[in-house]
Design a protein around this motif. Sequence first.
Motif, PDB file in Angstrom:
ATOM      1  N   ILE A   1       0.858  -1.187   0.000  1.00 37.27           N
ATOM      2  CA  ILE A   1       0.000   0.000   0.000  1.00 37.27           C
ATOM      3  C   ILE A   1       0.892   1.234   0.000  1.00 37.27           C
ATOM      4  O   ILE A   1       1.762   1.379   0.864  1.00 37.27           O
ATOM      5  CB  ILE A   1      -0.906   0.047   1.248  1.00 37.27           C
ATOM      6  CG1 ILE A   1      -1.785  -1.193   1.321  1.00 37.27           C
ATOM      7  CG2 ILE A   1      -1.753   1.310   1.259  1.00 37.27           C
ATOM      8  CD1 ILE A   1      -2.563  -1.315   2.614  1.00 37.27           C
ATOM      9  N   GLY A   2       0.687   2.117  -0.969  1.00 39.81           N
ATOM     10  CA  GLY A   2       1.406   3.384  -1.003  1.00 39.81           C
ATOM     11  C   GLY A   2       0.873   4.330   0.057  1.00 39.81           C
ATOM     12  O   GLY A   2      -0.181   4.104   0.645  1.00 39.81           O
ATOM     13  N   GLU A   3       1.591   5.418   0.295  1.00 42.27           N
ATOM     14  CA  GLU A   3       1.231   6.326   1.389  1.00 42.27           C
ATOM     15  C   GLU A   3      -0.132   6.988   1.244  1.00 42.27           C
ATOM     16  O   GLU A   3      -0.739   7.390   2.226  1.00 42.27           O
ATOM     17  CB  GLU A   3       2.306   7.384   1.608  1.00 42.27           C
ATOM     18  CG  GLU A   3       2.381   8.452   0.547  1.00 42.27           C
ATOM     19  CD  GLU A   3       3.411   9.509   0.896  1.00 42.27           C
ATOM     20  OE1 GLU A   3       3.005  10.596   1.334  1.00 42.27           O
ATOM     21  OE2 GLU A   3       4.603   9.246   0.729  1.00 42.27           O
ATOM     22  N   LYS A   4      -0.656   7.082   0.036  1.00 41.64           N
ATOM     23  CA  LYS A   4      -1.981   7.689  -0.161  1.00 41.64           C
ATOM     24  C   LYS A   4      -3.053   6.635  -0.448  1.00 41.64           C
ATOM     25  O   LYS A   4      -4.132   6.956  -0.911  1.00 41.64           O
ATOM     26  CB  LYS A   4      -1.932   8.722  -1.265  1.00 41.64           C
ATOM     27  CG  LYS A   4      -1.077   9.907  -0.876  1.00 41.64           C
ATOM     28  CD  LYS A   4      -1.370  11.115  -1.665  1.00 41.64           C
ATOM     29  CE  LYS A   4      -0.548  12.264  -1.107  1.00 41.64           C
ATOM     30  NZ  LYS A   4      -0.612  13.436  -1.923  1.00 41.64           N
ATOM     31  N   GLY A   5      -2.710   5.370  -0.188  1.00 44.51           N
ATOM     32  CA  GLY A   5      -3.700   4.313  -0.289  1.00 44.51           C
ATOM     33  C   GLY A   5      -3.718   3.520  -1.580  1.00 44.51           C
ATOM     34  O   GLY A   5      -4.559   2.643  -1.755  1.00 44.51           O
TER      35      GLY A   5
END
Length: 129
Positions: A96-100
Motif C-alpha cells: 500500500i502506497g502512502e496515499k492508499g
Amino acid sequence: NTESPVYMWYDPIAKTIYYSGLSDSTYLGSNCAEMFNKCSGLLSIDLSKFDTSKVTDTLRMFKDCGALKTIYINNKFNLKSVKNSGNMFHGCSNIIGEKGSVYDSNNKDKTYARIDGGPSKPGYLTLKS
C-alpha cells in the motif's frame, strides 16, 4: 564512500530487515535483482538512506514478498538508470502506497516504484518524513 561495508539482517520476530553502514547514505550497486526476493514474512522496509542512483537492475527485487505493506524511501529515490525491472513487485499483493494506492498486477515493474501520489499518480512507496 561506495566501498564501506553494509550489514543486513532479518529479524523474524519483528518481521523486519535491518541494515547498518558506516555512512549516512548507503550506496547500492548497479545490480539489485532479487535483493528481497521471497522475503515472504517481511512487513516493511526502510530504504530512506539508500542511494539508488546507480541501480540498473531491479529484476524481481521484491518478488513474492506477499506480506509486504510499506516501503519507506526519501525524496531523492531515483530509478532513472534502471533498464531491467521485470516482476519487481510480482506477488506483493498487500503493498500500500502512502496515499492508499494498492497492488495492481498490471504494474509489477518500476512503473509504480515511486511515492504514491493518489489516483492521478499511483505508487507503491511511502515518503519517510
